[in-house]
Design a protein around this motif. Sequence first.
Motif, PDB file in Angstrom:
ATOM      1  N   LEU A  57       0.827  -1.203   0.000  1.00 61.94           N
ATOM      2  CA  LEU A  57       0.000   0.000   0.000  1.00 61.94           C
ATOM      3  C   LEU A  57       0.862   1.254   0.000  1.00 61.94           C
ATOM      4  N   TRP A  58       1.929   1.248   0.782  1.00 61.82           N
ATOM      5  CA  TRP A  58       2.842   2.381   0.824  1.00 61.82           C
ATOM      6  C   TRP A  58       3.416   2.670  -0.567  1.00 61.82           C
ATOM      7  N   MET A  59       3.650   1.626  -1.325  1.00 62.57           N
ATOM      8  CA  MET A  59       4.213   1.783  -2.670  1.00 62.57           C
ATOM      9  C   MET A  59       3.142   2.027  -3.731  1.00 62.57           C
ATOM     10  N   GLY A  60       1.900   2.174  -3.312  1.00 62.11           N
ATOM     11  CA  GLY A  60       0.828   2.489  -4.253  1.00 62.11           C
ATOM     12  C   GLY A  60       0.227   1.289  -4.949  1.00 62.11           C
ATOM     13  N   LEU A  61       0.462   0.099  -4.423  1.00 63.06           N
ATOM     14  CA  LEU A  61      -0.080  -1.117  -5.018  1.00 63.06           C
ATOM     15  C   LEU A  61      -1.379  -1.502  -4.308  1.00 63.06           C
ATOM     16  N   PRO A  62      -2.505  -1.476  -5.021  1.00 63.47           N
ATOM     17  CA  PRO A  62      -3.769  -1.874  -4.390  1.00 63.47           C
ATOM     18  C   PRO A  62      -3.715  -3.316  -3.894  1.00 63.47           C
ATOM     19  N   VAL A  63      -4.290  -3.533  -2.721  1.00 63.15           N
ATOM     20  CA  VAL A  63      -4.338  -4.855  -2.089  1.00 63.15           C
ATOM     21  C   VAL A  63      -5.790  -5.312  -2.048  1.00 63.15           C
ATOM     22  N   LEU A  64      -6.068  -6.451  -2.655  1.00 61.44           N
ATOM     23  CA  LEU A  64      -7.399  -7.055  -2.590  1.00 61.44           C
ATOM     24  C   LEU A  64      -7.347  -8.145  -1.532  1.00 61.44           C
ATOM     25  N   THR A  65      -8.260  -8.073  -0.571  1.00 60.35           N
ATOM     26  CA  THR A  65      -8.229  -9.031   0.529  1.00 60.35           C
ATOM     27  C   THR A  65      -9.588  -9.684   0.735  1.00 60.35           C
ATOM     28  N   ARG A  66      -9.548 -10.825   1.373  1.00 56.35           N
ATOM     29  CA  ARG A  66     -10.761 -11.504   1.829  1.00 56.35           C
ATOM     30  C   ARG A  66     -10.693 -11.531   3.346  1.00 56.35           C
ATOM     31  N   SER A  67     -11.636 -10.886   3.968  1.00 58.65           N
ATOM     32  CA  SER A  67     -11.648 -10.749   5.417  1.00 58.65           C
ATOM     33  C   SER A  67     -12.504 -11.851   6.039  1.00 58.65           C
ATOM     34  N   GLY A  68     -12.027 -12.352   7.165  1.00 62.26           N
ATOM     35  CA  GLY A  68     -12.765 -13.408   7.864  1.00 62.26           C
ATOM     36  C   GLY A  68     -13.096 -12.987   9.279  1.00 62.26           C
ATOM     37  N   ARG A  69     -13.252 -13.982  10.162  1.00 60.38           N
ATOM     38  CA  ARG A  69     -13.681 -13.710  11.532  1.00 60.38           C
ATOM     39  C   ARG A  69     -12.523 -13.659  12.520  1.00 60.38           C
ATOM     40  N   THR A  70     -11.327 -14.034  12.093  1.00 64.03           N
ATOM     41  CA  THR A  70     -10.185 -14.054  13.012  1.00 64.03           C
ATOM     42  C   THR A  70      -9.283 -12.844  12.791  1.00 64.03           C
ATOM     43  N   PHE A  71      -8.488 -12.539  13.791  1.00 68.11           N
ATOM     44  CA  PHE A  71      -7.537 -11.429  13.680  1.00 68.11           C
ATOM     45  C   PHE A  71      -6.650 -11.605  12.452  1.00 68.11           C
ATOM     46  N   ALA A  72      -6.121 -12.812  12.270  1.00 63.06           N
ATOM     47  CA  ALA A  72      -5.198 -13.066  11.165  1.00 63.06           C
ATOM     48  C   ALA A  72      -5.843 -12.865   9.801  1.00 63.06           C
ATOM     49  N   SER A  73      -7.157 -12.976   9.733  1.00 67.35           N
ATOM     50  CA  SER A  73      -7.838 -12.803   8.442  1.00 67.35           C
ATOM     51  C   SER A  73      -8.446 -11.410   8.289  1.00 67.35           C
ATOM     52  N   ARG A  74      -8.100 -10.508   9.194  1.00 63.72           N
ATOM     53  CA  ARG A  74      -8.662  -9.154   9.123  1.00 63.72           C
ATOM     54  C   ARG A  74      -7.592  -8.069   9.062  1.00 63.72           C
ATOM     55  N   MET A  75      -6.342  -8.467   9.016  1.00 60.27           N
ATOM     56  CA  MET A  75      -5.257  -7.491   9.070  1.00 60.27           C
ATOM     57  C   MET A  75      -5.258  -6.546   7.865  1.00 60.27           C
ATOM     58  N   ALA A  76      -5.294  -7.084   6.665  1.00 56.17           N
ATOM     59  CA  ALA A  76      -5.270  -6.227   5.478  1.00 56.17           C
ATOM     60  C   ALA A  76      -6.537  -5.376   5.397  1.00 56.17           C
ATOM     61  N   GLY A  77      -7.655  -5.938   5.825  1.00 47.97           N
ATOM     62  CA  GLY A  77      -8.901  -5.179   5.831  1.00 47.97           C
ATOM     63  C   GLY A  77      -8.806  -3.959   6.738  1.00 47.97           C
ATOM     64  N   SER A  78      -8.107  -4.085   7.843  1.00 47.76           N
ATOM     65  CA  SER A  78      -7.919  -2.965   8.752  1.00 47.76           C
ATOM     66  C   SER A  78      -7.102  -1.859   8.073  1.00 47.76           C
ATOM     67  N   LEU A  79      -6.059  -2.244   7.371  1.00 48.50           N
ATOM     68  CA  LEU A  79      -5.239  -1.262   6.647  1.00 48.50           C
ATOM     69  C   LEU A  79      -6.068  -0.552   5.571  1.00 48.50           C
ATOM     70  N   LEU A  80      -6.855  -1.333   4.841  1.00 44.96           N
ATOM     71  CA  LEU A  80      -7.684  -0.761   3.776  1.00 44.96           C
ATOM     72  C   LEU A  80      -8.776   0.139   4.332  1.00 44.96           C
ATOM     73  N   THR A  81      -9.306  -0.207   5.492  1.00 50.26           N
ATOM     74  CA  THR A  81     -10.309   0.639   6.140  1.00 50.26           C
ATOM     75  C   THR A  81      -9.693   1.981   6.518  1.00 50.26           C
ATOM     76  N   ALA A  82      -8.486   1.961   7.046  1.00 55.22           N
ATOM     77  CA  ALA A  82      -7.801   3.206   7.410  1.00 55.22           C
ATOM     78  C   ALA A  82      -7.566   4.089   6.187  1.00 55.22           C
ATOM     79  N   LEU A  83      -7.407   3.468   5.031  1.00 54.11           N
ATOM     80  CA  LEU A  83      -7.180   4.219   3.788  1.00 54.11           C
ATOM     81  C   LEU A  83      -8.479   4.544   3.050  1.00 54.11           C
ATOM     82  N   LYS A  84      -9.601   4.175   3.657  1.00 53.44           N
ATOM     83  CA  LYS A  84     -10.927   4.409   3.053  1.00 53.44           C
ATOM     84  C   LYS A  84     -11.048   3.743   1.679  1.00 53.44           C
TER      85      LYS A  84
END
Length: 150
Positions: A57-84
Motif C-alpha cells: 500500500l505504501w508503494m501504491g499497489l492496491p491490495v485485494l483481501t478476503r476478510s474473515g472472523r479471526t484477527f489473522a484474516s482481518r489485518m489487510a482489511g484494517s489497513l484498507l479501512t484506514a485508507l478508506k
Amino acid sequence: MGAGEHDGARPRGRVDTDRLIFAPRVSPADYLARYTAADLFLDAYPFNAGTTANDALWMGLPVLTRSGRTFASRMAGSLLTALKLPELITTTLADYEERAVLLAANPVIHSELKQRLLDGRKTSPLFDMPRFVRDFEKAVSEVAIKPATL
C-alpha cells in the motif's frame, strides 16, 4: 529466477509459470521497488498479509483481501479501512474472485482506485508517523502522571 528454478515450486492451476518471479533477498529500497512491477496484490486467506500488505500500500499497489472472523484474516482489511478503500475488502471467495477479475479487466476502475490509494497515502493516519508519535507520547504521558488506583 523462474518458477522452475525455485526449490519446491510446482506449477499448478492455470497460471503461466513464465509469469511467476522468485527473487533473491535485496536491500529494503530494492524490495519496496519490486512492488511497482505488479498491478494488484492478491492477499492470502485465512492468513492475511500484515507488514507485506502495508508495504504494498505504501508503494501504491492496491491490495485485494478476503476478510474473515479471526484477527489473522482481518489485518489487510484494517489497513484498507484506514485508507478508506472498503471496495478492496471482500468476505467470500466468490466476491474475491469477481473483484479481482473486475480490477484486472477494467483499467479505468483500477487507475481511479490506485489514485485514491496514492492520495490516501498523504492524508490517512495509517502513514502519518508524526501524528502517531504525538498521540503515543500524549497517551504515555497521561498514563505516567495518573496516580495508580487499586
